[in-house]
Design a protein around this motif. Structure first.
Motif, PDB file in Angstrom:
ATOM      1  N   GLU A  45      53.619  57.793  29.548  1.00 17.87           N
ATOM      2  CA  GLU A  45      53.816  58.039  30.829  1.00 17.87           C
ATOM      3  C   GLU A  45      53.368  59.337  31.199  1.00 17.87           C
ATOM      4  O   GLU A  45      52.940  59.475  32.326  1.00 17.87           O
ATOM      5  N   LEU A  46      53.608  60.203  30.687  1.00 11.23           N
ATOM      6  CA  LEU A  46      53.322  61.769  30.815  1.00 11.23           C
ATOM      7  C   LEU A  46      51.645  61.898  30.785  1.00 11.23           C
ATOM      8  O   LEU A  46      51.355  62.442  31.528  1.00 11.23           O
ATOM      9  N   GLY A  47      51.214  61.237  29.738  1.00  9.09           N
ATOM     10  CA  GLY A  47      49.738  61.083  29.577  1.00  9.09           C
ATOM     11  C   GLY A  47      49.276  60.491  31.198  1.00  9.09           C
ATOM     12  O   GLY A  47      48.052  61.068  31.675  1.00  9.09           O
ATOM     13  N   TRP A  48      49.996  59.621  31.476  1.00 12.03           N
ATOM     14  CA  TRP A  48      49.471  58.877  32.902  1.00 12.03           C
ATOM     15  C   TRP A  48      49.564  59.827  34.172  1.00 12.03           C
ATOM     16  O   TRP A  48      48.801  59.793  34.908  1.00 12.03           O
ATOM     17  N   VAL A  49      50.775  60.657  33.840  1.00 11.63           N
ATOM     18  CA  VAL A  49      50.834  61.437  35.006  1.00 11.63           C
ATOM     19  C   VAL A  49      49.716  62.840  34.989  1.00 11.63           C
ATOM     20  O   VAL A  49      49.163  63.088  36.007  1.00 11.63           O
ATOM     21  N   ALA A  50      49.464  62.972  33.674  1.00  4.86           N
ATOM     22  CA  ALA A  50      48.252  64.007  33.797  1.00  4.86           C
ATOM     23  C   ALA A  50      46.898  63.444  34.071  1.00  4.86           C
ATOM     24  O   ALA A  50      46.216  64.523  34.739  1.00  4.86           O
ATOM     25  N   CYS A  51      46.705  62.184  34.070  1.00  9.71           N
ATOM     26  CA  CYS A  51      45.167  61.671  34.528  1.00  9.71           C
ATOM     27  C   CYS A  51      45.599  61.138  35.732  1.00  9.71           C
ATOM     28  O   CYS A  51      44.487  60.404  36.335  1.00  9.71           O
ATOM     29  N   GLY A  52      46.780  61.365  36.618  1.00  6.15           N
ATOM     30  CA  GLY A  52      46.835  60.889  37.822  1.00  6.15           C
ATOM     31  C   GLY A  52      46.971  59.552  38.224  1.00  6.15           C
ATOM     32  O   GLY A  52      47.256  58.975  39.286  1.00  6.15           O
ATOM     33  N   ARG A  53      47.128  58.643  37.107  1.00  9.85           N
ATOM     34  CA  ARG A  53      47.649  57.253  37.400  1.00  9.85           C
ATOM     35  C   ARG A  53      49.065  57.083  37.864  1.00  9.85           C
ATOM     36  O   ARG A  53      49.451  56.173  38.882  1.00  9.85           O
TER      37      ARG A  53
END
Length: 264
Positions: A194-202
């Motif tokens: 989830e944090l990875g997806w915050v980082a890439c804007g998803r």
């Protein structure tokens, strides 16, 4: 101990996360020994243990003097100096259920803050990585957090969380507040991804009331290096040697998020 070259450390983290991802993919669909830890839904499998063993071996080969703290085999995270912090299979419940959201997370914490991160999401064939001051990437390409300050245009990652001390879910009010203020609330069942997806804007933001360092150290560095903000839920700085509530965002929505979870 001398400061390591963060580029070399990031490359080692990527290799270790990829090795763990390979282990869990190879074991997917095989009979697994499934046990529990702190409570009946806190699962651990042979895939978790073998993936952590693969991570530890790869890191020890290149950085034998740096200790490793992992979700499955424990370990102390010091206030000073370096320590690898790893979660070999974040999203074990998804993995056991056949859902495609799980990952391996590897972070290097130095003097109490993450400086290197790698998250391998094998089902999506994505490798997130970052090192302090050098930005965040997925599959080698630079990433940025979502643009905009309007929370109603952003999806938030949040989910009800069991309080192990009381046996009750105690953050339903906060989740409802985030749902009403945003484009919607989603849960992948893996905080690292989830944090990875915050980082890439998803995803526009992330909230969870109880997290251990190995759950989020790598993902938090990704968010910061992608231009976002990560704090405790009371707005203070994160202490990476213990568990806490965490809020991550694109930065522009951070104050509103803190207010919605009742901490400002």
């Amino acid at each position: 101990m001398k400061q390591v070259d963060l580029r070399l450390a990031e490359a080692a983290a990527i290799r270790a996360a990829a090795a763990a991802g390979g282990v869990v993919q190879k074991m997917r669909g095989m009979p697994l020994d499934i046990g529990t830890k702190a409570h009946p839904t806190d699962l651990v499998t042979t895939a978790d243990r073998e993936a952590e063993s693969a991570i530890r071996q790869m890191l020890a080969d290149q950085f034998p003097d740096i200790p490793v703290a992992g979700e499955e085999s424990g370990g102390h995270i010091p206030d000073a100096g370096p320590c690898w912090v790893v979660d070999p299979l974040d999203g074990t419940g998804n993995y056991v259920a056949g859902l495609p959201f799980y990952c391996a997370s590897v972070a290097l914490i130095w003097d109490g803050r993450p400086v290197v991160a790698a998250i391998c999401a094998p089902e999506q064939e994505e490798m997130f990585s970052a090192s302090a001051g050098a930005g965040a990437r997925v599959n080698g390409q630079p990433i940025r957090v979502a643009a905009g300050s309007d929370l109603t245009r952003l999806v938030v990652a949040a989910r009800p969380s069991l309080n192990r001390n009381t046996g009750r879910v105690d953050n339903l009010v906060e989740c409802a507040a985030l749902a009403s203020a945003s484009l919607g609330v989603r849960s992948l069942g893996t905080s690292a991804l989830e944090l990875g997806w915050v980082a890439c804007g998803r995803l526009g933001a992330f909230y969870h009331p109880r997290l251990c360092p190995w759950d989020v150290a790598a993902g938090a560095l990704l968010v910061v290096e992608a231009g976002g903000c990560v704090t405790r839920a009371d707005g203070s700085g994160v202490k990476w040697t213990s568990g806490q509530a965490l809020v991550a965002s694109n930065g522009a929505t951070h104050a509103e998020l803190l207010a919605r979870v009742g901490c400002e």
